[in-house]
Design an enzyme around this catalytic site. Structure first.
Site: not given
Ligand code: F6P
Length: 341
Positions: A127, A171, A221
């Site tokens: 991120d 995020r 997102e």
């Molecule tokens: O922080 C990295 C990230 O890939 C974000 O971009 C995303 O919102 C989140 O982690 C997704 O998390 P998980 O893999 O736990 O669903």
């Protein structure tokens, strides 16, 4: 010294390159010993370790993921969690800890440091939202994967005269969307830092179709419309209280179809952005972070996060590094806006 290493939070290309650099320099230059803790903070919490010597890190430089495993375990939320970690560190003879992670993992590291645990942090996240460092490793890889996807979407969008939406991770920060959108020549980039006006987005889409060119929209997102324009559903929370994001691309496609009458489809890149081999840039950055982290431990400089400032390796306090998120400034978004529509 005996040094523990862990990787926490979402995995990220380059984690293994950090682990390798820490161990290689730590053993061959300083003569230290290492122990790996499995699955982020769950490892020290439950005393779950694995051997970590030169042999264990052979051949891992280009490998995605993390040989140590990862999790979003939050020991601060578990009663007696910090004391259990301290007991397990003592029981395994660990003098100091290197924690490789993002905002959440390093937030825990900061709290442990305040409770007398000798810890050094290494910033990781696709991120790129950690303040205190210009870049985190993993970001460049994620941007390259997203850019390649956007390039591919252009040609299929053209063939079918469709609007194609590419939803990327990030995020609450729009860095991946901004960089991949700029590199991929997106017609619109939507980021969390700037709530979007759906009417304006549809104008961009229509103006692009008028020039016989199919629009590509890149949406982070975490992006959201101006309040009240479109109803959105709230997602579930993780152990750190973060909402699980995703789905804005689909919402956007429906609105675009409804308002413009043009076909709109969404591709959600998801975890593809986090998997696989790191770019050369990320391998070098991760390696330099690892070297700097083991130097800091060797010098007894704890409570810090290693960081990139320009092209230099520096150290910043964990308190400063985790104080606030690094989001996309207005001026950077304005540069991208020149190409919208
Ligand atoms: O922080 C990295 C990230 O890939 C974000 O971009 C995303 O919102 C989140 O982690 C997704 O998390 P998980 O893999 O736990 O669903």
């Amino acid at each position: 010294m005996r040094i523990g290493v862990l990787t926490g939070g979402g995995d990220c290309p380059g984690l293994n390159a950090v682990i390798r650099a820490v161990v290689r320099k730590g053993v061959s230059v300083y003569g230290h010993e290492f122990v790996g803790f499995r699955d982020g903070w769950r490892g020290p919490l439950e005393g779950d370790t694995m051997p970590l010597d030169i042999q264990a890190v052979r051949g891992i430089l280009p490998r995605g993921g993390t040989i140590l495993g990862s999790s979003r375990t939050n020991p601060i939320k578990i009663e007696g969690g910090v004391d259990r970690i301290k007991e397990n560190l003592a029981a395994t003879g660990v003098d100091a800890l290197i924690a490789i992670g993002g905002e959440d993992t390093l937030g825990v590291a900061r709290q442990l440091y305040e409770r007398d645990v000798k810890v050094v942090g290494v910033p990781k996240t696709i991120d790129n939202d950690l303040s205190g460092t210009d870049y985190t490793f993993g970001f460049d890889t994620a941007v390259n994967i997203a850019t390649e996807a956007i390039d591919r979407l252009h040609t299929t969008a053209e063939s079918h005269h469709r609007a194609l939406i590419c939803e990327v991770m990030g995020r609450h920060a729009g860095w991946i969307a901004l960089h991949a959108g700029m590199a991929g020549g997106a017609n619109v980039i939507l980021i969390p830092e700037r709530p979007f006006d759906i009417d304006r987005v549809c104008e961009y889409v229509e103006s692009r179709f008028r020039t016989r060119y199919s629009p590509i929209l890149v949406v982070a997102e975490g992006a959201h419309p101006i309040e009240g324009q479109i109803a959105l559903q709230a997602g579930e929370l993780d152990a750190f209280g973060h909402v699980r994001l995703g789905g804005i691309g689909e919402v956007l496609a429906k609105e675009i179809e409804k308002r413009t009458g043009k076909e709109a489809r969404t591709t959600v890149l998801g975890h593809i952005q986090r998997g696989g081999t790191p770019t050369a840039y990320d391998r070098v950055l991760a390696t330099r972070f690892g070297l700097q982290a083991i130097d800091a431990v060797h010098e007894g400089d704890y409570g810090i996060m290693v960081a990139l400032r320009g092209t230099d390796m520096v150290r910043v306090g964990l308190d400063v590094a985790t104080a606030e998120l690094k989001t996309v400034p207005v001026s950077r978004y304005a540069e991208a806006e020149v190409f919208f529509g």
